[in-house]
Design a protein around this motif. Structure first.
Motif, PDB file in Angstrom:
ATOM      1  N   UNK A   1       0.850  -1.180   0.000  1.00 28.11           N
ATOM      2  CA  UNK A   1       0.000   0.000   0.000  1.00 28.11           C
ATOM      3  C   UNK A   1       0.889   1.234   0.000  1.00 28.11           C
ATOM      4  N   UNK A   2       0.419   2.278  -0.607  1.00 25.56           N
ATOM      5  CA  UNK A   2       1.156   3.535  -0.699  1.00 25.56           C
ATOM      6  C   UNK A   2       1.034   4.299   0.622  1.00 25.56           C
ATOM      7  N   UNK A   3       1.865   5.283   0.800  1.00 29.07           N
ATOM      8  CA  UNK A   3       1.914   6.022   2.056  1.00 29.07           C
ATOM      9  C   UNK A   3       0.582   6.703   2.377  1.00 29.07           C
ATOM     10  N   UNK A   4      -0.118   7.196   1.367  1.00 27.03           N
ATOM     11  CA  UNK A   4      -1.410   7.835   1.614  1.00 27.03           C
ATOM     12  C   UNK A   4      -2.420   6.864   2.190  1.00 27.03           C
ATOM     13  N   UNK A   5      -2.454   5.654   1.663  1.00 25.46           N
ATOM     14  CA  UNK A   5      -3.384   4.656   2.184  1.00 25.46           C
ATOM     15  C   UNK A   5      -2.970   4.218   3.582  1.00 25.46           C
ATOM     16  N   UNK A   6      -1.679   4.050   3.805  1.00 20.92           N
ATOM     17  CA  UNK A   6      -1.205   3.700   5.142  1.00 20.92           C
ATOM     18  C   UNK A   6      -1.583   4.787   6.138  1.00 20.92           C
ATOM     19  N   UNK A  27      10.221   0.341   9.883  1.00 22.75           N
ATOM     20  CA  UNK A  27      11.254  -0.049   8.920  1.00 22.75           C
ATOM     21  C   UNK A  27      11.090   0.748   7.638  1.00 22.75           C
ATOM     22  N   UNK A  28      12.183   0.941   6.939  1.00 23.57           N
ATOM     23  CA  UNK A  28      12.089   1.619   5.652  1.00 23.57           C
ATOM     24  C   UNK A  28      11.239   0.770   4.718  1.00 23.57           C
ATOM     25  N   UNK A  29      10.343   1.416   4.030  1.00 19.80           N
ATOM     26  CA  UNK A  29       9.427   0.719   3.124  1.00 19.80           C
ATOM     27  C   UNK A  29      10.147   0.289   1.860  1.00 19.80           C
ATOM     28  N   UNK A  30       9.651  -0.812   1.288  1.00 25.57           N
ATOM     29  CA  UNK A  30      10.114  -1.185  -0.044  1.00 25.57           C
ATOM     30  C   UNK A  30       9.674  -0.085  -1.002  1.00 25.57           C
ATOM     31  N   UNK A  31      10.327  -0.012  -2.137  1.00 28.31           N
ATOM     32  CA  UNK A  31       9.963   0.982  -3.157  1.00 28.31           C
ATOM     33  C   UNK A  31       9.451   0.255  -4.391  1.00 28.31           C
ATOM     34  N   UNK A  32       8.433   0.850  -5.003  1.00 29.11           N
ATOM     35  CA  UNK A  32       7.909   0.267  -6.244  1.00 29.11           C
ATOM     36  C   UNK A  32       8.739   0.755  -7.427  1.00 29.11           C
ATOM     37  N   UNK A  33       8.302   0.427  -8.640  1.00 33.47           N
ATOM     38  CA  UNK A  33       9.042   0.788  -9.852  1.00 33.47           C
ATOM     39  C   UNK A  33       9.249   2.282 -10.027  1.00 33.47           C
ATOM     40  N   UNK A  34       8.353   3.094  -9.461  1.00 31.96           N
ATOM     41  CA  UNK A  34       8.507   4.541  -9.585  1.00 31.96           C
ATOM     42  C   UNK A  34       9.083   5.160  -8.308  1.00 31.96           C
ATOM     43  N   UNK A  35       9.725   4.336  -7.488  1.00 37.59           N
ATOM     44  CA  UNK A  35      10.409   4.757  -6.250  1.00 37.59           C
ATOM     45  C   UNK A  35       9.465   5.269  -5.162  1.00 37.59           C
ATOM     46  N   UNK A  36       8.191   4.934  -5.260  1.00 27.98           N
ATOM     47  CA  UNK A  36       7.255   5.311  -4.183  1.00 27.98           C
ATOM     48  C   UNK A  36       7.264   4.225  -3.114  1.00 27.98           C
ATOM     49  N   UNK A  37       7.066   4.670  -1.872  1.00 22.14           N
ATOM     50  CA  UNK A  37       7.002   3.703  -0.779  1.00 22.14           C
ATOM     51  C   UNK A  37       5.857   2.727  -1.027  1.00 22.14           C
TER      52      UNK A  37
END
Length: 144
Positions: A1-6, A27-37
């Motif tokens: 889930x993205x930071x906004x949803x979290x 913990x640091x979030x994984x990043x998706x293909x566009x470098x978003x958390x």
């Protein structure tokens, strides 16, 4: 889930989530293909626990210590338990203090209920019948 949803699901702001990552509470979030958390939904359980610690008055530095210990794995369980036991003792003391304060408030409220019936309680919760005003006490009288 993205930071906004979290943020929406956890009740924390996106700014707070980033801050918690920076100081080690999350913990640091994984990043998706566009470098978003991109957060895993299991982080919601950890955030709920952190919110409980905060609501019960645990200082951030102790929360960070707990998170660091947690990240080191099961070998730190005795230390984590001790930290939580110390915090629980402080919470229990605070609850006892609050209960004592509640009793004082209940007594004060009862005194005011009695004042409405003409029993004459002053603001200190003691009967004021027969008391002299503060400026008209006899010489040498105690001011307590």
């Amino acid at each position: 889930m993205k930071i906004g949803e979290l943020a929406r699901r956890s009740g924390l702001s996106a700014h707070t989530i980033r801050y918690y990552e920076r100081i080690g509470l999350l913990p640091y979030a994984d990043r998706d293909g566009s470098s978003q958390r991109d957060y895993d939904a299991t982080i919601l359980t950890w955030i709920a626990f952190l919110r409980r610690l905060k609501a019960t008055g645990m200082p951030i530095r102790e929360m960070v210590l707990y998170a660091e210990l947690r990240n080191r794995g099961p070998v730190t369980e005795p230390e984590r338990r001790a930290l939580l036991e110390q915090h629980r003792d402080r919470v229990s003391e605070h609850i006892a203090d609050l209960q004592a304060n509640l009793l004082v408030l209940d007594a004060k409220i009862s005194g005011y209920a009695g004042a409405e019936k003409g029993t004459g309680y002053d603001d200190a919760g003691t009967p004021n019948e027969g008391r002299k005003p503060a400026g008209k006490r006899a010489a040498g009288a105690r001011g307590d």
